[in-house]
Motif scaffolding. Structure first.
Motif, PDB file in Angstrom:
ATOM      1  N   LYS A 145      -8.226 -15.411 -25.404  1.00 11.11           N
ATOM      2  CA  LYS A 145      -7.059 -15.386 -26.275  1.00 11.11           C
ATOM      3  C   LYS A 145      -6.051 -14.401 -25.729  1.00 11.11           C
ATOM      4  CE  LYS A 145      -5.674 -14.847 -31.104  1.00 11.11           C
ATOM      5  NZ  LYS A 145      -6.123 -14.600 -32.502  1.00 11.11           N
ATOM      6  N   ARG A 146      -4.787 -14.831 -25.601  1.00 11.11           N
ATOM      7  CA  ARG A 146      -3.743 -13.974 -25.055  1.00 11.11           C
ATOM      8  C   ARG A 146      -2.728 -13.627 -26.133  1.00 11.11           C
ATOM      9  NH1 ARG A 146      -4.334 -13.586 -19.600  1.00 11.11           N
ATOM     10  NH2 ARG A 146      -3.300 -11.614 -20.068  1.00 11.11           N
ATOM     11  N   PHE A 147      -1.956 -12.558 -25.861  1.00  9.05           N
ATOM     12  CA  PHE A 147      -0.990 -12.077 -26.826  1.00  9.05           C
ATOM     13  C   PHE A 147       0.365 -11.930 -26.158  1.00  9.05           C
ATOM     14  CE2 PHE A 147      -5.127 -11.012 -28.368  1.00  9.05           C
ATOM     15  CZ  PHE A 147      -5.056 -11.252 -29.742  1.00  9.05           C
ATOM     16  N   GLN A 148       1.386 -11.667 -26.973  1.00  6.00           N
ATOM     17  CA  GLN A 148       2.762 -11.681 -26.488  1.00  6.00           C
ATOM     18  C   GLN A 148       3.016 -10.637 -25.406  1.00  6.00           C
ATOM     19  OE1 GLN A 148       5.638 -11.639 -29.635  1.00  6.00           O
ATOM     20  NE2 GLN A 148       7.364 -11.248 -28.293  1.00  6.00           N
ATOM     21  N   ALA A 149       2.460  -9.451 -25.557  1.00  9.42           N
ATOM     22  CA  ALA A 149       2.642  -8.415 -24.536  1.00  9.42           C
ATOM     23  C   ALA A 149       1.932  -8.843 -23.257  1.00  9.42           C
ATOM     24  CB  ALA A 149       2.087  -7.084 -25.035  1.00  9.42           C
ATOM     25  N   PRO A 150       2.631  -8.875 -22.130  1.00  5.28           N
ATOM     26  CA  PRO A 150       2.039  -9.420 -20.892  1.00  5.28           C
ATOM     27  C   PRO A 150       0.741  -8.748 -20.474  1.00  5.28           C
ATOM     28  CG  PRO A 150       4.406  -9.110 -20.634  1.00  5.28           C
ATOM     29  CD  PRO A 150       4.041  -8.481 -21.943  1.00  5.28           C
ATOM     30  N   LEU A 151       0.626  -7.439 -20.675  1.00  2.00           N
ATOM     31  CA  LEU A 151      -0.560  -6.724 -20.223  1.00  2.00           C
ATOM     32  C   LEU A 151      -1.604  -6.547 -21.318  1.00  2.00           C
ATOM     33  CD1 LEU A 151       1.066  -3.960 -17.980  1.00  2.00           C
ATOM     34  CD2 LEU A 151       0.135  -6.177 -17.317  1.00  2.00           C
ATOM     35  N   ALA A 152      -1.336  -7.077 -22.502  1.00  2.72           N
ATOM     36  CA  ALA A 152      -2.301  -6.956 -23.601  1.00  2.72           C
ATOM     37  C   ALA A 152      -3.391  -8.014 -23.437  1.00  2.72           C
ATOM     38  CB  ALA A 152      -1.608  -7.126 -24.948  1.00  2.72           C
ATOM     39  N   ASP A 153      -4.604  -7.574 -23.267  1.00  4.25           N
ATOM     40  CA  ASP A 153      -5.727  -8.499 -23.095  1.00  4.25           C
ATOM     41  C   ASP A 153      -6.979  -7.868 -23.702  1.00  4.25           C
ATOM     42  OD1 ASP A 153      -7.332 -10.577 -22.388  1.00  4.25           O
ATOM     43  OD2 ASP A 153      -7.119 -10.334 -20.212  1.00  4.25           O
ATOM     44  N   PRO A 154      -7.017  -7.728 -25.026  1.00  7.61           N
ATOM     45  CA  PRO A 154      -8.127  -7.011 -25.663  1.00  7.61           C
ATOM     46  C   PRO A 154      -9.478  -7.683 -25.494  1.00  7.61           C
ATOM     47  CG  PRO A 154      -6.764  -8.094 -27.309  1.00  7.61           C
ATOM     48  CD  PRO A 154      -6.030  -8.200 -26.020  1.00  7.61           C
ATOM     49  N   TYR A 155      -9.479  -8.974 -25.140  1.00  7.00           N
ATOM     50  CA  TYR A 155     -10.749  -9.678 -24.989  1.00  7.00           C
ATOM     51  C   TYR A 155     -11.147  -9.862 -23.521  1.00  7.00           C
ATOM     52  CZ  TYR A 155      -9.941 -10.644 -29.904  1.00  7.00           C
ATOM     53  OH  TYR A 155      -9.705 -10.511 -31.254  1.00  7.00           O
ATOM     54  N   ALA A 156     -10.490  -9.148 -22.621  1.00  8.34           N
ATOM     55  CA  ALA A 156     -10.841  -9.227 -21.194  1.00  8.34           C
ATOM     56  C   ALA A 156     -12.270  -8.744 -20.975  1.00  8.34           C
ATOM     57  CB  ALA A 156      -9.883  -8.387 -20.366  1.00  8.34           C
ATOM     58  N   VAL A 157     -12.911  -9.323 -19.954  1.00  7.03           N
ATOM     59  CA  VAL A 157     -14.304  -8.977 -19.641  1.00  7.03           C
ATOM     60  C   VAL A 157     -14.329  -8.180 -18.343  1.00  7.03           C
ATOM     61  CG1 VAL A 157     -16.611  -9.875 -19.178  1.00  7.03           C
ATOM     62  CG2 VAL A 157     -15.087 -11.096 -20.768  1.00  7.03           C
ATOM     63  N   PRO A 158     -14.717  -6.907 -18.383  1.00  3.63           N
ATOM     64  CA  PRO A 158     -14.754  -6.102 -17.158  1.00  3.63           C
ATOM     65  C   PRO A 158     -15.886  -6.540 -16.233  1.00  3.63           C
ATOM     66  CG  PRO A 158     -15.695  -4.866 -18.982  1.00  3.63           C
ATOM     67  CD  PRO A 158     -15.136  -6.132 -19.574  1.00  3.63           C
ATOM     68  N   ASN A 159     -15.687  -6.319 -14.943  1.00  2.00           N
ATOM     69  CA  ASN A 159     -16.716  -6.638 -13.959  1.00  2.00           C
ATOM     70  C   ASN A 159     -17.611  -5.408 -13.779  1.00  2.00           C
ATOM     71  OD1 ASN A 159     -18.284  -7.334 -11.777  1.00  2.00           O
ATOM     72  ND2 ASN A 159     -16.608  -8.279 -10.626  1.00  2.00           N
ATOM     73  N   LEU A 160     -18.746  -5.407 -14.471  1.00  2.07           N
ATOM     74  CA  LEU A 160     -19.621  -4.239 -14.463  1.00  2.07           C
ATOM     75  C   LEU A 160     -20.422  -4.102 -13.169  1.00  2.07           C
ATOM     76  CD1 LEU A 160     -20.898  -4.350 -18.143  1.00  2.07           C
ATOM     77  CD2 LEU A 160     -18.912  -3.169 -17.189  1.00  2.07           C
ATOM     78  N   PHE A 213     -12.474  -0.158 -18.798  1.00  4.68           N
ATOM     79  CA  PHE A 213     -11.105  -0.686 -18.809  1.00  4.68           C
ATOM     80  C   PHE A 213     -10.594  -0.873 -17.383  1.00  4.68           C
ATOM     81  CE2 PHE A 213      -6.512  -0.411 -18.954  1.00  4.68           C
ATOM     82  CZ  PHE A 213      -6.179  -1.189 -20.054  1.00  4.68           C
ATOM     83  N   ALA A 214     -10.878   0.104 -16.509  1.00  2.00           N
ATOM     84  CA  ALA A 214     -10.418   0.014 -15.126  1.00  2.00           C
ATOM     85  C   ALA A 214     -11.045  -1.164 -14.394  1.00  2.00           C
ATOM     86  CB  ALA A 214     -10.726   1.319 -14.396  1.00  2.00           C
ATOM     87  N   LEU A 215     -12.216  -1.601 -14.825  1.00  3.03           N
ATOM     88  CA  LEU A 215     -12.911  -2.715 -14.174  1.00  3.03           C
ATOM     89  C   LEU A 215     -12.457  -4.083 -14.678  1.00  3.03           C
ATOM     90  CD1 LEU A 215     -16.500  -1.192 -14.001  1.00  3.03           C
ATOM     91  CD2 LEU A 215     -14.977  -1.675 -12.076  1.00  3.03           C
ATOM     92  N   ARG A 216     -11.539  -4.104 -15.642  1.00  6.55           N
ATOM     93  CA  ARG A 216     -11.032  -5.410 -16.097  1.00  6.55           C
ATOM     94  C   ARG A 216     -10.245  -6.108 -15.001  1.00  6.55           C
ATOM     95  NH1 ARG A 216      -8.485  -5.284 -21.957  1.00  6.55           N
ATOM     96  NH2 ARG A 216      -6.696  -4.602 -20.735  1.00  6.55           N
ATOM     97  N   GLY A 217      -9.629  -5.315 -14.098  1.00  2.00           N
ATOM     98  CA  GLY A 217      -8.871  -5.922 -13.013  1.00  2.00           C
ATOM     99  C   GLY A 217      -9.728  -6.749 -12.077  1.00  2.00           C
ATOM    100  N   ALA A 218     -11.009  -6.436 -12.011  1.00  6.45           N
ATOM    101  CA  ALA A 218     -11.940  -7.203 -11.184  1.00  6.45           C
ATOM    102  C   ALA A 218     -12.790  -8.139 -12.023  1.00  6.45           C
ATOM    103  CB  ALA A 218     -12.850  -6.245 -10.411  1.00  6.45           C
ATOM    104  N   GLY A 219     -12.442  -8.254 -13.314  1.00  8.82           N
ATOM    105  CA  GLY A 219     -13.223  -9.086 -14.226  1.00  8.82           C
ATOM    106  C   GLY A 219     -12.522 -10.384 -14.574  1.00  8.82           C
ATOM    107  N   GLY A 224      -2.786  -7.533 -30.199  1.00  5.93           N
ATOM    108  CA  GLY A 224      -4.144  -7.903 -30.578  1.00  5.93           C
ATOM    109  C   GLY A 224      -4.221  -8.398 -32.005  1.00  5.93           C
ATOM    110  N   ASP A 225      -5.392  -8.803 -32.411  1.00  3.94           N
ATOM    111  CA  ASP A 225      -5.601  -9.319 -33.764  1.00  3.94           C
ATOM    112  C   ASP A 225      -5.663  -8.181 -34.776  1.00  3.94           C
ATOM    113  OD1 ASP A 225      -5.794 -12.099 -33.206  1.00  3.94           O
ATOM    114  OD2 ASP A 225      -7.795 -11.767 -32.360  1.00  3.94           O
ATOM    115  N   LYS A 226      -5.278  -8.503 -35.985  1.00  7.96           N
ATOM    116  CA  LYS A 226      -5.393  -7.561 -37.096  1.00  7.96           C
ATOM    117  C   LYS A 226      -6.692  -7.844 -37.849  1.00  7.96           C
ATOM    118  CE  LYS A 226      -0.371  -7.358 -37.674  1.00  7.96           C
ATOM    119  NZ  LYS A 226      -0.112  -5.956 -37.359  1.00  7.96           N
TER     120      LYS A 226
END
Length: 420
Positions: free
Chosen positions: A387-402, A376-382, A132-134
């Motif tokens: 913006k993406r980062f080097q770690a494959p599962l790192a997605d701090p800006y993902a939008v969860p499906n509320l 966080f668990a709802l990001r999989g359906a969101g 993620g960003d610093k």
């Protein structure tokens, strides 16, 4: 969800017990889960009721007490601690910047030193670049973004873990702050300096084995030969440490040896633990595992094999790697139910608190952070972040499906009820 190795084992058993024969609603699934689990006596109608249950057990009471102590700068070492006072009063002279996930080996060295020397400090958590960003304020202070970083007396900033450790050892002396680097005129200084060079050699040979496939079959032999030398050095002193006392030499070695144990097993088909060939290394690791400061900073094998490639680059499997890697990752039938009990003879040594305390600790943590975990668990359906980062599962800006917020909330309450 919870950084406790036992939790994944409990979750596997729990999921198996409630696996529906056909598609169910979240309400039906919750009812099914409770009818097939130990949790039918637990009120899971709200998070408040689950919180009351979580803190009523001896484990919950202990964790609640530790939370209250941490808020005062006391208690046991913990990743959630924001300030450590060790009985002192006033503002700590040290502000310590470490990575948010507690996965950085260089941060870990400094962290253990601060704890073992009982140096009062405040904690600020910063993302590693892979995740993620610093913050802009941190980059103004440390333009290259390096971690760890330390501010002394709200003035001077220092990076590089070894430089920080040596500075802290010079700054904080006396009976309350045990010395961790030998005096230049002392008998162990030359040995300590030589051992620091040996650590760099071991690190390089580890990189050859795991990250540099062009080095061929000799990489393993060179790495093992170097481990033999490290083992010999750990048998020189009567105690478990490299010198006659726990020192910066030990801290410099241990954070990467911890990662070597995980990665050599996973990609190199080489188990470093419990081997008669390296009894000195095993005694040394067990001595570390008895320290609360190390227990608080140590990660499990699965975490390491996931967090190492984003930090060090891609790893390359050695011949015969499938068996050990399957045990660590759960591939194939490695995590077949029922799971075997944890034991000292397992591939990965465990600090096992017992089944019920482990379940209750997992439940306590999930209750404490349930709002964030549900989203966080709802990001999989969101939607993935822009913006993406080097770690494959790192997605701090993902939008969860509320849209499924209430369903996920109920399912996670069911999980907590089953854990309790």
């Amino acid at each position: 969800i919870v950084s406790i190795s036992y939790t994944s084992r409990t979750a596997l058993s729990f999921i198996e017990s409630i696996k529906p024969k056909s598609i169910m609603s979240s309400r039906d699934l919750s009812v099914s889960a409770l009818s097939n689990s130990r949790s039918n006596s637990v009120d899971f109608s709200s998070w408040d009721s689950l919180k009351a249950s979580a803190i009523s057990s001896p484990t919950g009471q202990f964790l609640q007490e530790q939370e209250e102590l941490r808020a005062q700068g006391a208690g046991l070492p913990h990743t959630d601690a924001k300030i450590r006072l060790f009985g002192s009063t006033g503002e700590p002279r040290i502000t310590y910047f470490r990575d948010s996930a507690a996965w950085c080996p260089y941060c870990q060295k400094v962290w253990i030193l601060l704890e073992e020397k009982k140096i009062p400090y405040k904690v600020e958590k910063i993302n590693m670049r892979s995740y993620g960003d610093k913050p802009a304020a941190f980059l103004r202070m440390v333009p290259n973004g390096l971690l760890p970083a330390v501010i002394y007396d709200n003035k001077e900033v220092q990076t590089e873990s070894l430089d920080i450790m040596l500075t802290l050892d010079r700054m904080f002396t006396g009976e309350k702050h045990p010395k961790m680097w030998p005096n230049e005129k002392g008998p162990e200084y030359a040995r300590a300096t030589r051992l620091m060079k040996l650590e760099r050699l071991l690190f390089g040979l580890w990189c050859d084995l795991i990250f540099r496939p062009s080095f061929g079959g000799n990489a393993r032999k060179r790495f093992e030969d170097c481990l033999d030398e490290v083992n010999e050095e750990l048998c020189v002193c009567e105690g478990p440490w490299f010198l006659s006392f726990l020192s910066i030499v030990d801290l410099t070695f241990v954070t990467h040896v911890e990662r070597m144990c995980a990665s050599a097993a996973y990609w190199g088909a080489l188990n470093l633990r419990g081997q008669t060939r390296w009894v000195g290394i095993e005694r040394w690791l067990q001595a570390f595992e008895a320290l609360p400061s190390y227990q608080a900073t140590k990660s499990d094998y699965f975490t390491h094999v996931m967090d190492i490639p984003p930090q060090y680059g891609p790893a390359y499997p050695n011949p015969g790697w499938e068996a050990m890697s399957g045990i660590i990752s759960g591939r194939g039938s490695a995590w077949k139910l029922p799971l075997p009990p944890l034991s000292p003879e397992a591939l990965e040594p465990h600090l096992d608190p017992g089944e019920e305390p482990a379940r209750h600790e997992a439940a306590f943590k999930l209750v404490r952070n349930h709002e964030a975990v549900v989203k966080f668990a709802l990001r999989g359906a969101g939607q993935p972040g822009a913006k993406r980062f080097q770690a494959p599962l790192a997605d701090p800006y993902a939008v969860p499906n509320l849209k499924y917020l209430s369903e996920m909330d109920q399912l996670l309450r069911t999980v907590v009820a089953a854990l309790l």
